[in-house]
Structure formats: structure tokens, C-alpha cells
Design an enzyme around this catalytic site. Structure first.
Site, PDB file in Angstrom:
ATOM      1  N   CYS A  49      -4.737   2.440  -3.542  1.00 55.71           N
ATOM      2  CA  CYS A  49      -3.452   2.937  -2.992  1.00 55.71           C
ATOM      3  C   CYS A  49      -2.332   1.937  -3.233  1.00 55.71           C
ATOM      4  CB  CYS A  49      -3.553   3.276  -1.510  1.00 55.71           C
ATOM      5  SG  CYS A  49      -4.752   4.535  -1.146  1.00 55.71           S
ATOM      6  N   HIS A  56       0.873  -1.176   0.000  1.00 54.03           N
ATOM      7  CA  HIS A  56       0.000   0.000   0.000  1.00 54.03           C
ATOM      8  C   HIS A  56       0.913   1.229   0.000  1.00 54.03           C
ATOM      9  CE1 HIS A  56      -2.792   2.938   1.828  1.00 54.03           C
ATOM     10  NE2 HIS A  56      -3.774   2.114   1.574  1.00 54.03           N
ATOM     11  N   LYS A  79     -10.336  -0.338  10.988  1.00 51.03           N
ATOM     12  CA  LYS A  79     -10.486  -1.551  10.161  1.00 51.03           C
ATOM     13  C   LYS A  79     -10.805  -2.768  11.012  1.00 51.03           C
ATOM     14  CE  LYS A  79      -7.149   0.052   6.694  1.00 51.03           C
ATOM     15  NZ  LYS A  79      -7.872   0.323   5.454  1.00 51.03           N
ATOM     16  N   ASP A  98       3.338  -3.944   8.048  1.00 49.98           N
ATOM     17  CA  ASP A  98       2.086  -3.224   7.871  1.00 49.98           C
ATOM     18  C   ASP A  98       0.976  -4.253   8.096  1.00 49.98           C
ATOM     19  OD1 ASP A  98      -0.267  -2.183   6.921  1.00 49.98           O
ATOM     20  OD2 ASP A  98       0.583  -1.353   5.073  1.00 49.98           O
ATOM     21  N   GLN A 133      -4.237  -4.922   7.335  1.00 52.77           N
ATOM     22  CA  GLN A 133      -5.216  -5.887   6.816  1.00 52.77           C
ATOM     23  C   GLN A 133      -5.089  -7.253   7.479  1.00 52.77           C
ATOM     24  OE1 GLN A 133      -7.663  -5.104   4.879  1.00 52.77           O
ATOM     25  NE2 GLN A 133      -7.022  -3.130   4.057  1.00 52.77           N
TER      26      GLN A 133
HETATM   27  N1  PMP Z   1      -1.758  -0.442   4.717  1.00 50.88           N
HETATM   28  C1  PMP Z   1      -2.712  -1.210   4.205  1.00 50.88           C
HETATM   29  C2  PMP Z   1      -2.366  -2.585   3.733  1.00 50.88           C
HETATM   30  C3  PMP Z   1      -4.012  -0.722   4.122  1.00 50.88           C
HETATM   31  O1  PMP Z   1      -4.965  -1.482   3.585  1.00 50.88           O
HETATM   32  C4  PMP Z   1      -4.297   0.576   4.587  1.00 50.88           C
HETATM   33  C5  PMP Z   1      -5.703   1.143   4.524  1.00 50.88           C
HETATM   34  N2  PMP Z   1      -6.294   1.060   3.258  1.00 50.88           N
HETATM   35  C6  PMP Z   1      -3.260   1.327   5.132  1.00 50.88           C
HETATM   36  C7  PMP Z   1      -2.003   0.788   5.182  1.00 50.88           C
HETATM   37  C8  PMP Z   1      -3.475   2.708   5.641  1.00 50.88           C
HETATM   38  O2  PMP Z   1      -4.270   2.730   6.769  1.00 50.88           O
HETATM   39  P1  PMP Z   1      -4.795   4.111   7.375  1.00 50.88           P
HETATM   40  O3  PMP Z   1      -5.450   4.837   6.235  1.00 50.88           O
HETATM   41  O4  PMP Z   1      -5.757   3.701   8.436  1.00 50.88           O
HETATM   42  O5  PMP Z   1      -3.605   4.837   7.901  1.00 50.88           O
END
Ligand code: PMP
Length: 414
Positions: free
Chosen positions: A372, A130, A233, A207, A210
Site C-alpha cells: 500500500c 501508506h 497491529k 499515522d 506502525q
Molecule cells: N498506515 C500504515 C503506516 C499502515 O501500516 C497501515 C496498515 N498496513 C495503515 C495505515 C492502515 O491501517 P488499517 O488497515 O488498520 O486501517
């Protein structure tokens, strides 16, 4: 291989009754919420916990010498302890409240990265990251002259671990990897990669945005050095995240943001930092959100993380099976038993935005776009995709509704 299952491991009827937002209709159709990868919904227990904070104990934390302040401080710290237990960290000193995964990763890139990296050092990411786990490292590389390399993915959407020995060298200072891809759903072998990274002296940031919401987490089994995830999440409030870091590393790192709460002593031109975890929690934190996260953790723990993963994999497997009914559809990522509860796909000649728009008119909420993860989509040879992502309250019937809506969309767009 998972057995196809029409029986749920969860009592979804009972669970769904806890989620007021799921009871509604959209565009005259029952809401089928399949955008949990972006953000989940909250049960009444979490909503109630937020309102309880404001009705009963709200005050700033670690500040005033009065009853409300000690009540809110106690609740805030109780939540930190619940999170520690949930991810099996050794100490609450290793649990930092942040505004989210993105913030946590930036904190490490700034604080640890600026202190530890120099020109020529290498940062190893993966092709399935991401942007939150990519851009902070690119910015760090720009500041320091470090070089970014990436673990490639196979055509099946798994990390190509055969490339790892060639990529991990004594130059590698950090490996920044996702535990579960937000596009492919792939569950990555974190502990295995951590072991190899540690063998060359690199630290590992995971990270876990998920993964923590969907599978049981043990940061000590992973042996990861840093783990970042987001409350929104995992049934929790928005505006809140967690950064786990090994105490020895966090101790040695300089503070990231400066301000109230993060100091021990202050003069007009100098300060000494507070002990952990306060050192990394400058300013007034997201108090109500942090306290209410405990209610989300209690809820997930009551249902059972193993049950949740099994349920999501059943849904994913059912979705995989039924998606084969749609002509020209390519599922992105590996087989269902290798992924968490989501399925992204591309339909030849059809724009994901149009697909998601038609699904919405049928009551089905999915996400479309690059999620993203632009470099990953480039690797897949597409610019965007459509993603259905599941959680504990979704049902096999909802997967069927999603497939029927998708068939309608392909008829209209075909
Ligand atoms: N990493 C991953 C794998 C994600 O799916 C997301 C959220 N889409 C993020 C980072 C970013 O999370 P946040 O927007 O809550 O900071």
C-alpha cells in the site's frame, strides 16, 4: 549504534507460550510469523477478554438502563481510559474509537478537512506514506481544490528535512505524516516536524499505525493534533482503531457520521451533536473489540514498550547483518538503529511473490507486494518488495530460520 546482541531483552519463551496460534506447524514446518506489520497475533489474555465480554457482560453501551448495559459501558470506558494513559493524552474526550487507522484518517479529512480547507491551500504529506494517509487527502484535494505536496526522502530512506522550510508555508494547512514507515521501517522525527508545522499555523496528523505498537508514545511530547492507529497491529482485536485528537480541535469539528449516540437533541429536521467523544462515535461501536483492547494494552505495558522496541531493533540488526550474506539483495531503508522492527528488501532479478511463496513452504510468513505504498516503491525504482516484520514474540532463531529459507529461495529462483 546498537550492539549486536544474542541476548534478548525479553523472555520470548514465556511470551510465546501466551500465543496459541504460534504453536502450530505450517506446511510441516514450525510457523515463523514475520508479518506483524500487516497484523499481529493475540495472546490468550486478549482472546480470553473477548470471550469474557460475550460470556459475562455483553450488551450495547451507553443505552439500556440495565445491569449488563452498565457493565459493558463501564468496561468500554475503562478501555478508553487505558488507551488515554498508554498514549499519554490529557483527556478521554480525546480518544475516539474507530474501525481502524484508515477510518480515523478519513474522519479527519472529511470533518476537519471539509470545514477548514479551500482552493489553493496546501496539504503536505511525505513520499513514504501508506495509501491510507494519501488517498483521503487526495480526495479532500479533489473536493476543495487544495494542492498536495510531499516531503521527499533521501536515498537512505529518511525524510529529507532540508526540504521542509521550502515546503512549509502559510499556505500549508495540514501535514499528514507517518511516524514509522511500513516499508522502510524509518522512525520519523515527529516532534521536530510538528514544531515546524505549528510555526506556520498548520496542524499535524500522525499515522501511528506502525509506531504505537512498537515504541512508547506520548502524544503531548509529539504535540501532534491528530494521531491514528489500529488495535489489530498491537495484539488487539481487528475491526477497531483509535483516533486521538486535541480536544479543542475535535470540539470545533462537525460530526463525521450521523446516527444514534452522536446527538444531544433531535427534531424531525435538525439535531445538535453530543459532547466528545460520543460526537464521533455514531451507531453501535465495536464493543467487545474495544473492551478487549485493554487486555492488549495491559499485556504490552507489562512487557514494557522500551523493552519491545529494543528487542525488535536487536532482531532487525541481526536480520540486516545476515541479509548481507545474500547476493544481489538490497535492504530498503536506513540502518537498524534508525528503524522499528522490520526489514524490507529487493533481490535483483527475483519476484517478491516467488520469494514469499517459497518462504511460505518453509513455514516463514512474510509479506510481498507494494505494501500500500506505490509512490514510495516508484521512488525506490521498484514495483514491489518483500517485508519481514517483527514483534515481541519473535526470536533471533526465527530470524536465522528466515535467512536459511531465503537462501533456499534464492537458490531455487537463481
Ligand atoms: N498506515 C500504515 C503506516 C499502515 O501500516 C497501515 C496498515 N498496513 C495503515 C495505515 C492502515 O491501517 P488499517 O488497515 O488498520 O486501517
Amino acid at each position: 549504534m546498537l550492539k549486536p546482541s544474542s541476548e534478548s531483552t525479553l523472555n520470548t519463551e514465556q511470551i510465546r507460550a501466551d500465543f496459541p496460534i504460534l504453536q502450530q506447524q505450517v506446511h510441516g514446518k514450525p510457523l515463523v510469523y514475520l508479518d506483524n506489520g500487516a497484523s499481529t497475533q493475540r495472546p490468550i489474555q486478549v482472546i480470553q477478554a473477548i470471550s469474557d465480554v460475550y460470556e459475562q457482560c455483553y450488551s450495547n453501551v451507553h443505552r439500556g438502563g440495565h445491569l449488563l448495559s452498565s457493565r459493558s459501558t463501564d468496561a468500554y470506558e475503562a478501555s478508553r481510559e487505558a488507551i488515554r494513559a498508554f498514549i499519554q493524552a490529557k483527556s478521554t474526550n480525546e480518544i475516539i474509537f474507530t474501525p481502524g487507522t484508515t477510518f480515523g484518517i478519513n474522519l479527519v479529512a472529511r470533518s476537519w478537512g471539509d470545514a477548514c480547507l479551500k482552493a489553493g491551500d496546501e496539504i503536505l504529506v511525505t513520499e513514504m506514506e501508506h495509501h491510507s494517509n494519501l488517498i483521503p487527502w487526495q480526495q479532500l484535494a479533489q473536493r476543495t481544490g487544495a494542492v498536495i505536496k510531499a516531503i521527499p526522502i533521501t536515498d537512505e530512506g529518511q525524510l529529507d528535512l532540508s526540504a521542509l522550510p521550502g515546503l512549509l508555508t502559510e499556505k500549508t494547512k495540514i501535514v499528514a505524516m507517518t511516524a514509522v514507515s511500513n516499508v522502510l521501517g524509518t522512525i520519523n522525527p515527529v516532534a521536530k516536524i510538528v514544531k515546524q508545522a505549528h510555526a506556520v499555523g498548520a496542524v499535524v496528523l500522525v499515522d501511528a499505525a506502525q509506531s504505537v505498537p512498537h515504541e512508547a508514545t506520548n502524544v503531548q511530547t509529539w504535540d501532534a493534533d491528530f494521531v491514528a492507529f489500529s488495535a489489530h497491529k498491537m495484539l488487539g482485536p481487528s475491526g477497531l482503531g483509535i483516533l486521538y485528537g486535541k480536544e479543542s480541535l475535535l470540539d470545533a469539528m462537525p460530526p463525521f457520521l450521523g446516527g444514534g449516540s452522536m446527538i444531544n437533541t433531535v427534531t424531525i429536521d435538525s439535531f445538535t451533536p453530543a459532547m466528545l467523544p460520543a460526537k464521533f462515535e455514531a451507531g453501535t461501536p465495536p464493543i467487545a473489540q474495544a473492551i478487549a483492547l485493554k487486555a492488549a494494552i495491559d499485556y504490552l505495558t507489562d512487557v514494557g514498550m522500551e523493552n519491545i522496541l529494543q528487542h525488535e531493533q536487536n532482531l532487525t540488526q541481526h536480520a540486516h547483518q545476515r541479509l548481507t550474506e545474500i547476493e544481489g539483495l538490497r535492504i530498503l531503508g536506513p540502518a537498524p538503529e534508525l528503524k522499528a522492527g522490520l526489514v524490507s528488501f529487493d533481490i535483483k532479478g527475483m519476484n517478491p511473490r516467488d520469494i514469499a511463496g517459497i518462504l511460505d513452504t518453509q513455514g516463514v510468513a512474510v509479506r510481498e507486494g507494494h505494501h500500500c505504498a506505490i509512490p514510495l516503491h516508484q521512488r525506490l525504482g521498484i514495483s514491489s518488495s518483500t517485508r519481514a516484520s517483527f514483534y515481541l514474540y519473535n526470536t533471533l532463531e526465527e530470524v536465522d530460520q528466515f535467512i536459511e529459507a531465503l537462501k533456499k529461495a534464492t537458490m531455487l529462483l537463481g
